[in-house]
Design an enzyme around this catalytic site. Structure first.
Site, PDB file in Angstrom:
ATOM      1  CB  ILE A 129      -7.358   6.742  -7.054  1.00 22.64           C
ATOM      2  CG1 ILE A 129      -8.318   5.685  -6.618  1.00 22.64           C
ATOM      3  CG2 ILE A 129      -7.857   8.271  -6.534  1.00 22.64           C
ATOM      4  CD1 ILE A 129      -8.793   5.854  -4.903  1.00 22.64           C
ATOM      5  CG  ASP A 194       0.855  -0.319   1.379  1.00 22.37           C
ATOM      6  OD1 ASP A 194       1.817  -0.665   0.404  1.00 22.37           O
ATOM      7  OD2 ASP A 194      -0.189   0.179   0.909  1.00 22.37           O
ATOM      8  CE  LYS A 198      -0.258   2.129  -1.328  1.00 17.22           C
ATOM      9  NZ  LYS A 198      -1.329   0.989  -0.996  1.00 17.22           N
TER      10      LYS A 198
END
Lengths: 399, 399
Positions: A129, A194, A198
């Site tokens: 994305i 994680d 991001k």
């Protein structure tokens, strides 16, 4: 527009690196080729002749022919050393290493500015994305209000299995590991780190906020069990691990990673398996939704390729929001949460501003109530591994 | 990066123009303000003092203070005159006029190149979905394989009502007109021309192909009736009007606008009401999906604002694919279609390569078969308003 030929030094030759090699070989239009590949293990069999490989990182970092370093290794500290040396040596860099970027963001910004080299990392956030590029280029003004997303493919796969196949969390985790969607040590994914890395990166591009990951709240999915799943099933919800950044007012932004009940009317409801989805909202009250595969070799390689291509056009991130806005994170807001617990004495009920639902049974208890975020973040019971904490489907942050 | 202050001359003051005015007034961070507004009707009551308005376009086009023209009028020929004069006068231009842009694309490209002025038009394609910018910047290489989308909000609203509320096409069209989603003359939307204009624009940014709209095939939704809806309902499909561009080989691209049966496994299945959705596929076999509101004042104003913001950073489209690739449209391929008809004599069965399904009833008949696209495009029966033609859910184009 003139286009620069890229001579790449590649670090790491796992599935993503190999895919990248294949596509660059087959696509001369990309105006880029890999000169040499630095790998760690001299014993390992590899699908290319040995003269393509080196075990000495300086062979790439000091090669004046190489103008771009593509870094695709696991170890985040080794990656930072490679990336920062490459930038000091005047090379452009492409990386997919979210942990490294999130933890060293401030230093990496300084290096980009000092050495005037481009550093692109679209693959680090939601793989295929193009969210960073959209935040930089399309949402290049101060009209963005919020950014929410399912940004970790591996936990989303686990939660989808729990919900669809009605299996337990440990079973789903095992399945994810068998399929290669989760690491043998899955803590980074499962505990929400994680996703937080991001979110850390996205905060810089969305709101111009540079914050250490340690200062951003993350709850993972490891405390979820049959009680939460049953509640979700009964209400027709799914559970998703959400990364959320939202402007609270003109000075402050809330940012957190937490599991959340998702109702069928939300776009995220259909973001299943290893897919990622991101929704942006602007002050025109308009929402855009982006969806693509969030894990796996191909989606990551695809994002790396787009960065390589952009580098050949001398593209670089401008971090426009940092110049425009002066926003910072706040802990001073009210949240509605679902709390699953075994024993009332585990909780401190007076910590809640209001309690709107309470359910007690032999299998487990829950309540739904409003709590101030700074209280939730610091109270001792919230660290109890037997207590689950989820955002309700009616999530909103109030002052 | 330095940022230029924009002094805007605005053409048109409908809902989008008014929204734009409000946001620019409230958002000094955008570094842009509207100096004057050119409108057509001197009699109309307007919500701003009269000194903001003029009825003479030259008051804006010849004002040296004004460095950007934002064009938001309906009449595409008048819009082209405004836009081309503005570019000749060295002004940057933002437009949302898909018909004007699609029909004059070649001239507009020449003007941009001759006068070195930026011309941005994100709002012309799928309103709030930043698809042009993504094609330009993220898919800035030759790896894009296909682009498919629900790109017309008004037909999608009509089809959604037909499918969800089980009402007839004329009833749904009336509803769309009442809600302001369809024009009093809905032919541009309903017959697929609006979708084709958007596809024309997307072809330039996706594949570097500049083609006149008249050379691109479009079938609308006006021939759909109870037979097609019943077939869809029985199979669990929805019908969507799709704009499709797909590389057939390294030289040729297919492009068409046609209604298509959509199965629940496709992302487009959930693109309902006035929403638009676009899916891109790259040669890494990876798919990305974008979704946002495709009609209405706010989504359009939102896209216009992003273009204005980008202009302040001197952004311009590079049309990179035109320099990279030499692709052209082809009519030479095989398609699987559903044909609804009243009478077998209406059809020329020998035009089909194969027929895999045939259904005959008092209420209507259909067949499913494969036909060469050039034959479908030229055969006389395909122009018969009593014959419906849809892509099957297993759409693929073969040589």
């Amino acid at each position: 527009m003139s286009r620069q030929y890229l001579t790449i030094g590649l670090f790491g030759f796992g599935v993503v690196g190999k895919g990248l090699w294949d596509v660059l070989e087959q696509t001369p239009g990309l105006k880029a080729s890999i000169k040499r590949i630095c790998v760690k293990n001299p014993q390992k069999q590899r699908p290319l002749p040995s003269h393509h490989f080196t075990f000495d990182k300086d062979d790439l970092l000091n090669d004046p022919d190489i103008n771009v370093i593509v870094e695709l290794i696991d170890d985040s500290e080794a990656a930072f050393e490679i990336v920062s040396t490459a930038m000091r040596n005047g090379k452009g860099v492409v990386s997919a290493n979210k942990k490294m970027i999130a933890e060293h963001l401030e230093e990496l910004l300084a290096l980009q500015s000092e050495f005037q080299v481009p550093f692109l990392y679209e693959a680090a956030c939601c793989a295929s994305i193009p969210i960073i590029r959209n935040l930089e280029e399309y949402y290049d003004n101060d009209l963005l209000v919020s950014l929410e997303g399912v940004v970790n493919g591996s936990t989303n796969y686990i939660l989808t299995r729990c919900s669809t196949d009605r299996i337990s969390f440990p079973e789903a985790l095992k399945l994810a590991q068998e399929k290669g969607y989760a690491e043998s040590n899955p803590a980074l994914d499962v505990e929400g780190f994680d996703a937080k890395f991001k979110l850390t990166i996205l905060l810089a591009h969305a709101f111009g906020i540079v914050e250490k990951p340690v200062n951003i709240y993350n709850l993972g999915i490891q405390r979820l069990g049959s009680l939460e799943q049953r509640y979700a099933n009964e209400k027709g919800y799914k559970i998703k691990l959400m990364a959320i950044a939202r402007k609270l007012d003109s000075n402050s932004v809330i940012a957190l990673v937490m599991p959340k009940f998702i109702s069928p009317t939300e776009r995220f409801f259909m973001v299943d398996d290893v897919f990622n989805g991101v929704q942006t909202e602007t002050s025109f009250s308009d929402k855009q939704f982006f969806m693509g595969k969030g894990a796996g070799a191909f989606p990551t390689a695809s994002a790396v390729l787009s960065d390589i291509s952009a580098l050949s056009y001398s593209y670089r991130y401008e971090y426009k929001k940092m110049a425009q806005q002066s926003l910072s994170l706040t802990n001073n807001y009210l949240l509605e949460v679902f709390i699953g617990y075994k024993d009332t004495t585990d909780l401190e009920l007076s910590d809640f501003e209001t309690v709107s639902e309470k359910y007690v049974s032999q299998d487990g208890n829950y309540l739904v109530g409003k709590i101030r975020f700074d209280k939730l973040r610091n109270c001792s019971w919230a660290f109890n591994p037997n207590i689950s904490i989820l955002l309700t489907s009616a999530f909103s942050a109030e002052k």
